[in-house]
Every structure is written in structure tokens, then in C-alpha cells.
Design a protein around this motif. Sequence first.
Motif, PDB file in Angstrom:
ATOM      1  N   ILE A  81       1.011  -1.380   0.191  1.00 29.43           N
ATOM      2  CA  ILE A  81       0.249   0.081  -0.242  1.00 29.43           C
ATOM      3  C   ILE A  81       1.066   1.239  -0.113  1.00 29.43           C
ATOM      4  N   SER A  82       2.141   1.032   0.221  1.00 27.03           N
ATOM      5  CA  SER A  82       3.179   2.403   0.920  1.00 27.03           C
ATOM      6  C   SER A  82       3.833   2.910  -0.379  1.00 27.03           C
ATOM      7  N   GLU A  83       3.914   1.463  -1.359  1.00 30.55           N
ATOM      8  CA  GLU A  83       4.611   2.127  -2.976  1.00 30.55           C
ATOM      9  C   GLU A  83       3.341   2.590  -3.656  1.00 30.55           C
ATOM     10  N   ARG A  84       1.518   1.980  -3.360  1.00 28.79           N
ATOM     11  CA  ARG A  84       1.194   3.017  -4.530  1.00 28.79           C
ATOM     12  C   ARG A  84       0.849   3.814  -3.840  1.00 28.79           C
ATOM     13  N   SER A  85       0.633   4.365  -2.623  1.00 28.82           N
ATOM     14  CA  SER A  85       0.527   5.746  -1.919  1.00 28.82           C
ATOM     15  C   SER A  85       1.868   6.325  -2.878  1.00 28.82           C
ATOM     16  N   HIS A  86       2.514   5.810  -2.681  1.00 30.69           N
ATOM     17  CA  HIS A  86       3.758   7.115  -3.314  1.00 30.69           C
ATOM     18  C   HIS A  86       3.651   7.193  -5.216  1.00 30.69           C
ATOM     19  N   ALA A  94       4.524   9.034   3.634  1.00 27.46           N
ATOM     20  CA  ALA A  94       3.820   7.596   4.120  1.00 27.46           C
ATOM     21  C   ALA A  94       4.374   6.084   3.506  1.00 27.46           C
ATOM     22  N   SER A  95       5.315   5.810   4.045  1.00 23.78           N
ATOM     23  CA  SER A  95       6.519   4.013   3.626  1.00 23.78           C
ATOM     24  C   SER A  95       5.675   3.745   4.881  1.00 23.78           C
ATOM     25  N   PRO A  96       5.987   2.655   4.900  1.00 24.14           N
ATOM     26  CA  PRO A  96       5.206   1.162   5.996  1.00 24.14           C
ATOM     27  C   PRO A  96       4.685   2.220   7.484  1.00 24.14           C
ATOM     28  N   GLU A  97       5.824   2.350   7.971  1.00 21.23           N
ATOM     29  CA  GLU A  97       5.894   3.152   8.572  1.00 21.23           C
ATOM     30  C   GLU A  97       4.805   4.290   9.411  1.00 21.23           C
ATOM     31  N   ASN A  98       4.690   4.843   8.803  1.00 19.47           N
ATOM     32  CA  ASN A  98       3.373   5.440   9.205  1.00 19.47           C
ATOM     33  C   ASN A  98       2.357   5.011   8.543  1.00 19.47           C
ATOM     34  N   LEU A  99       1.963   4.043   8.433  1.00 24.33           N
ATOM     35  CA  LEU A  99       0.632   3.253   8.361  1.00 24.33           C
ATOM     36  C   LEU A  99       0.046   2.065   8.791  1.00 24.33           C
ATOM     37  N   ILE A 256      -4.518   3.875   7.393  1.00 19.46           N
ATOM     38  CA  ILE A 256      -4.889   4.971   7.723  1.00 19.46           C
ATOM     39  C   ILE A 256      -3.383   5.478   7.815  1.00 19.46           C
ATOM     40  N   ILE A 257      -2.991   6.582   6.998  1.00 23.55           N
ATOM     41  CA  ILE A 257      -1.884   6.945   7.095  1.00 23.55           C
ATOM     42  C   ILE A 257      -1.312   8.728   8.063  1.00 23.55           C
ATOM     43  N   GLU A 260       4.525  10.255  11.983  1.00 23.37           N
ATOM     44  CA  GLU A 260       4.985   8.874  12.961  1.00 23.37           C
ATOM     45  C   GLU A 260       4.941   8.668  14.242  1.00 23.37           C
ATOM     46  N   GLU A 261       4.923  10.075  14.806  1.00 27.78           N
ATOM     47  CA  GLU A 261       4.461  10.716  16.359  1.00 27.78           C
ATOM     48  C   GLU A 261       2.085   9.888  16.410  1.00 27.78           C
ATOM     49  N   VAL A 262       1.991  10.513  15.250  1.00 26.67           N
ATOM     50  CA  VAL A 262      -0.009  10.507  15.897  1.00 26.67           C
ATOM     51  C   VAL A 262      -0.193   8.463  15.843  1.00 26.67           C
ATOM     52  N   MET A 263       1.160   8.264  14.510  1.00 27.22           N
ATOM     53  CA  MET A 263       0.956   6.589  14.709  1.00 27.22           C
ATOM     54  C   MET A 263       1.296   6.121  15.192  1.00 27.22           C
ATOM     55  N   ARG A 264       1.962   6.084  16.718  1.00 26.50           N
ATOM     56  CA  ARG A 264       2.666   5.903  17.836  1.00 26.50           C
ATOM     57  C   ARG A 264       1.096   5.521  18.600  1.00 26.50           C
TER      58      ARG A 264
END
Lengths: 407, 407
Positions: A81-86, A94-99, A256-257, A260-264
Amino acid sequence: MVNFDEFYSDRAGKMRKSEIRELLKVTQDPEIISFAGGLPNPLSFPISDLKIIVQNVLNNHGKVALQYGATQGINELREIISERSHKEGMTVGASPENLMITSGSQQALDAVGKIFLNPGDVALVGLPSYLGGINAFRSYEANLVGVPLDKDGIQMDLLEEKIKELIKQDQPVKFIYTIPTFQNPAGTVLPESRRKKMIEIAHEYNLLIIEDDPYSKLRYDSAALKPIKAFDDEGRVIYMSTFSKILAPGLRLAWIIASEEVMRKLALCKQAQDLCSAPFSQYIAYEYMKSGSMDLHIMKICEMYKPKRNIMMDSMKLYFPDGYICNRPKGGMFAWVTLPEQIDTEAMFLDAFKEKVAYVHGKAFCVDGGGSSSMRLNFSYSTNEQLDEGMKRLGTVIERKMKVLCR
Amino acid sequence: MVNFDEFYSDRAGKMRKSEIRELLKVTQDPEIISFAGGLPNPLSFPISDLKIIVQNVLNNHGKVALQYGATQGINELREIISERSHKEGMTVGASPENLMITSGSQQALDAVGKIFLNPGDVALVGLPSYLGGINAFRSYEANLVGVPLDKDGIQMDLLEEKIKELIKQDQPVKFIYTIPTFQNPAGTVLPESRRKKMIEIAHEYNLLIIEDDPYSKLRYDSAALKPIKAFDDEGRVIYMSTFSKILAPGLRLAWIIASEEVMRKLALCKQAQDLCSAPFSQYIAYEYMKSGSMDLHIMKICEMYKPKRNIMMDSMKLYFPDGYICNRPKGGMFAWVTLPEQIDTEAMFLDAFKEKVAYVHGKAFCVDGGGSSSMRLNFSYSTNEQLDEGMKRLGTVIERKMKVLCR
């Protein structure tokens, strides 16, 4: 017996019956032609492909697909999904860590409400706006304030005015909730200039944007636009999309993207929500994307829905009495119709029900109590024959109502 | 950049990192023998049966299984679980109308927290108690108060004392959260007399009971007991169970049973949580139950886990130095070990990690800050060889620690 009212939380006291769901119960009669739900057409589900995919999942990933998974979702799916989002323009953040994979977009909306909204906090939503978003934020006792849409979505001058007004009243806005592309229910598309302007406003007044993007792939005669998230270099935009409209809602998968801070925080929230979304569903979505069938499948869905949109619009012209307003939706699943203001679509629902046709009345989507002469019509679910026949029935109902009111 | 701290809700501020999840990250090294997770053994998943079941689901229910479903869950599954619940003694209040399918028990715990808990509301939990429940209730800013367990679970005299004490402090209790059968983490079984007493206490002090029952089918040498819900004629008990331990957690399916009035609130809550649980997973669970394989499958799981429990207990006797306390669990997935009080299991975790063996330290399960010399050991996930080898390593770690401390 127990008096449960003593036990409920304040937020539970404020949970309202979903008007749509109540109405939908009425429409379970198979003779009713329903434009009420927001359902994909079941003929669009790639059942025969999925038969193969599911066997692959059980053969190749059985032991992990049936086990508990990581809270943020399985790596394979997040990566693809990250690749697609890019490729879609979300080049930053929108890297996998953000997702994170969620159990439908509704869970993402719930999480956003949970981590951001104290009782009384202000969130801005479109007038009209998606009922599921409204419900999620209301369930955290938010103060939802509406900003009117024109034919191109949320109006930026009114947005800014509203924010200033709220600041004056010492009620600063936490976030704007927006569905920029093929909005539910209005079908509008926010132009690129407004997308950029919204980012500027968010920066200037220090607020977040929740971008809900379930429909952008369902394009019938509209150029692709970058999501608002693509113009965000500060992490102010929290983006969400879903497999419900491009694969199958029955898997309950969305994503959801966020920075990283919000992702935590979102991941902490998700741990308490449901630990993880079904790895079994996730592997199905992953194998499906990996198979390369997704783009072709989206084309097929568009080929199926575009004529349905056309039939609805043509039948509207043919059967509806003059005096209605409806902008032709360029994508998505909904048409938003505004009738002459004497007509109350909520009251008219029973007349429609008698004629065995259903819709959702506009008030359900308007946090300011407006929308009483509007209605949302879904065109993706019904057969082509039902679309024509249903619009005919609805036209009769409206015509009759107008005659009574004009007497 | 954005300072997100300004945006978070009060409840988000109080969301804590799951200590278990942080620890589990450490244990992804394949050489580590992990007793830390609460995972079923992947060899227990009926993969070959599911290959057939899933094809049946796609053939017979494809269009509905892949579509959005009813918020409370598909009728077929609710009916078949309801029948089973009746057989297990829940003769009152376990009809399909009283039953909702959730996305794992965690979602049911989240919903219970959401509809009942205002910030500061008191909920009673066992000392120790399941971390997922603690997390869910904490995420709604509850005031969690612990009641000590003995070898038979929550002690009724201490429970009543605590309730009286809290009433005196003007902090009445909303509910008791309890896992009566093969408790997580302590492995205890609440005797029938205590189950009845808990109902009496709930009646006398007007509070609810949240009965979490994931493990009762995993019985190795214990007679079947009726759930607390079976003794409830007022609707005070909200019961939940799950497919995670008797079929596969990767489907994310559980259920919650409550009186119809509470069920209406739970359904409203679920609409905002995730609209519905995956109909695809639900049809799989339904077809699986309908096939009649469930009981046989539960027998197989028990046959797989019982020797694992035995190996863990035998190896404990063999390798652990004297001075520990561990009651032989008669079912479930966990053993709860209390070491001499000089030992801090949180500090010892790093030593264990160096020896490539993992557990969860007891403090994670104790809302009063206690449990510092205890640990939870899972015996379902590891192979028999790993169980023996892992306990040997852990014995060495404990022995070394005790020698250092006794010097």
C-alpha cells in the motif's frame, strides 16, 4: 430489574440511533428498490479470483494468517500500500511505518476521535458530510460544526471565516474532517487549488486535516487528483482509504496514514480497540494486490458503475418534476438531490416507502439541522433495471408531494 | 513542525505503551523461546478443513460474505452461538437478540469501556488480571481497583470489603471485570459457590459483572462449570467469549451477550467502532460450527495443550530452584509463577533475554503496582521440546538471580 441508565457513560448517553440504519431495516423487503445504502454492487466482487487467492493464503501463509498479527498490520500489505501511495503522490510520510491497517475506515475514524477529541472539542465537517464520520466523532462528545459545500466541495472562504469565528468564541478547531474526492453524500470533488488552500489554512490556524478517501478510484469522467496529503509537508494531514470500495467491504480492511508520532498513538489506540485487524483478510488483500489484478478490477468496477450513474441521472431528468438541483457526480457512489424547500424528505420517506423505493433524507448528513429538502441516492448497488424503475417511482412520489404542497 | 501534544485528547495522554507488546518485539529473534505471548499453537489451526470451508463460503454466501453486514453480526452465526450458549447453561438472556459478534474480545472490552466508563469511574479487576482488559478500560480513564486472587480466583470477602470501602469513599463501583475460568494470567477457576456469591454481591451493591470467558473450553483435568452468566436472572452479567482460542485468532471474531437494553447501546457503539465485523470471517466461523467439527476440534486442541501444560509443570519442578509458587493450571494457556520476593521479574527479563527465553513480568497484570516477583508463562505456543528447553534456561536464570540476591 437493573436500571441500566445509572451505568451508562456520558458519551453513551449521547450516542444516537443511526437514522440510516433504522431506515435500512425498513428496506429489507426484497420488492423495495433501495438507493439508501452505501453498498458496492455485489456483482463487482471478484469471487472467482478470491477462490484462488484464499487457497494461496491458506497454503502459503496459513499459520500466520490464522494467528494474531502485529497491531499496525502485516508488513507485506503495509509495504504494497505504501508503494501505491507513493505513486499517487504521497511522496512524503507514506512509508510502511506511517501506515496502519484498520478494520474498515470506520475504525480509523473511531481512533481519530479517540486520540484527539475531548468532550466539547470542535471538529469541522462539510455540510453535508458522511454520517459514519459524524457518528464516530459524536461518540467522543465532539462539538461538530458544519461548513457549507458548493458544487466543488468545502468552500475555503467560509472555512476560514468559521475558524476565525470559533477562535473568537474561544473554541479553537482541532481538525477538519473532509472527503475531498467524490464526497459522501454530495459527490463533489475539491479542486487542487482548494486542496492547497486547505493545507495553508491548516498551517495558519494550527489544525489537523482528516482526509477520508474511499472513492477516488471510482472515476467515471474526472481527471485523477492528488490527495490533500500529497501537499502536506508538516504531517498535518491524516489520510485514510479502504478496500471496501475497490475489493470487498466484507473483509473489513482499510488503512490510515499519519506522521510517525501520531502513528504511535494510533497504534496504542488500536491495541485497545481490537489488538489487530484480521491477518486472514490482510493476506487476502495482499495476495490480491500482489497478483496485479487490482488495477484491472478497479477498471471493471468503473465500467459497471458509470452506466449506473448515467441511468440515474438520465432517469432523474426524465421522471423528476422540475425544480430539483443535482450535480452530476463524476465518480463515487452517490448523487445528492435538493428538492424545492417546501419538501421535507424525512416526511416524504414514508410515501416513498409505500411506493417501494428508498433513499436517505438529507438531514442525516447535516450537523446544523439543515438538509431537510435534500436526499442522498446511491447508484452503485441497484441493477440497471432497478435504477430506472426506482427513479420512476421516486419521481412519482416527488411529483405528488409537490402538487399537494402547491395547492 | 506540528506539536501534536497540543492536539491529543486527555484519554490519549493516558494511553500507555503495552509493556507486553514492547517485550514481544524483543522476542522476534527465532532463537528465543517465548513463553511471553498468549498465542494458540499454530499447529492447532484446522487449515485443511478451512480450505474446504472457505470455498463453501465463497460458493454459497459469496455476495453477502463480501458485502457489509448487519452491525450485530450475521443471523446464522448468532443463532448457532445462541444455541450453544443455551446448552452451556445460559438459559436466560442468550437469544440471538442478546448476542453481538465483535472483532475479537478486545473490541467487546473496548465497547464495554466506552458505554459504561466516565473518567474516574471505578471498575474492579483481579490482582492479577488480563492486560487487554486493563488497557481497554484505562483508555477511557477508568479508576481500576484490584481485588486479590487466591488459588480459586477472586476472593469474595475481599471483593465485598473493597466495594464497601469504595462506597465509603464515595467512589461506587460500576462493574467487576472477571475471567472466572482458567484466568489470564493466574490460571485459576472460580468455584460455583463464588460465582453465585458474585451475583449476590452484584445485586446487593447494584453493579455489573463483565465476564470474560475465552478459555473455558480448554479443559485438561477440570469439570465443566457453568458461566456466571448462567446464574444471572437480572441481566447484570455481560458475557463475552471468542473464536480466537477454539478456531483461529486471525479471523478476529468473538461475541458478547448482554440484556437487550445494553445490547442496543453496544450496537450503537459498534456502529461507530467498525460498522460490523467481517462477514467473510463470520461465515467461515458459521460454516465451521455448522459442519459439526467444532467439538472434535476442541478435543484435539486439549489433547495438544494438556501435555504441554504437563511438560511445563514437570520441567518447572525439575529446573526451578525451590521457593517458587505455581498452582497447576487445570486448563487455559497460562501458568502464573511467583518467585521469592527479592526477585524482580521485570529486571530479570534482560537476563532471561540473554539466555534466549522470554516471559511477561507480573507487574504488567497488577493495577496496584504489585506482582513484581511474579511472571506469566504461556505453554500453548511452544513445541514440547521448546517447553522443556525454555524452562531449563529460565530455571538457570532464576537460580543465578537467587544466588546473587542471597549472597
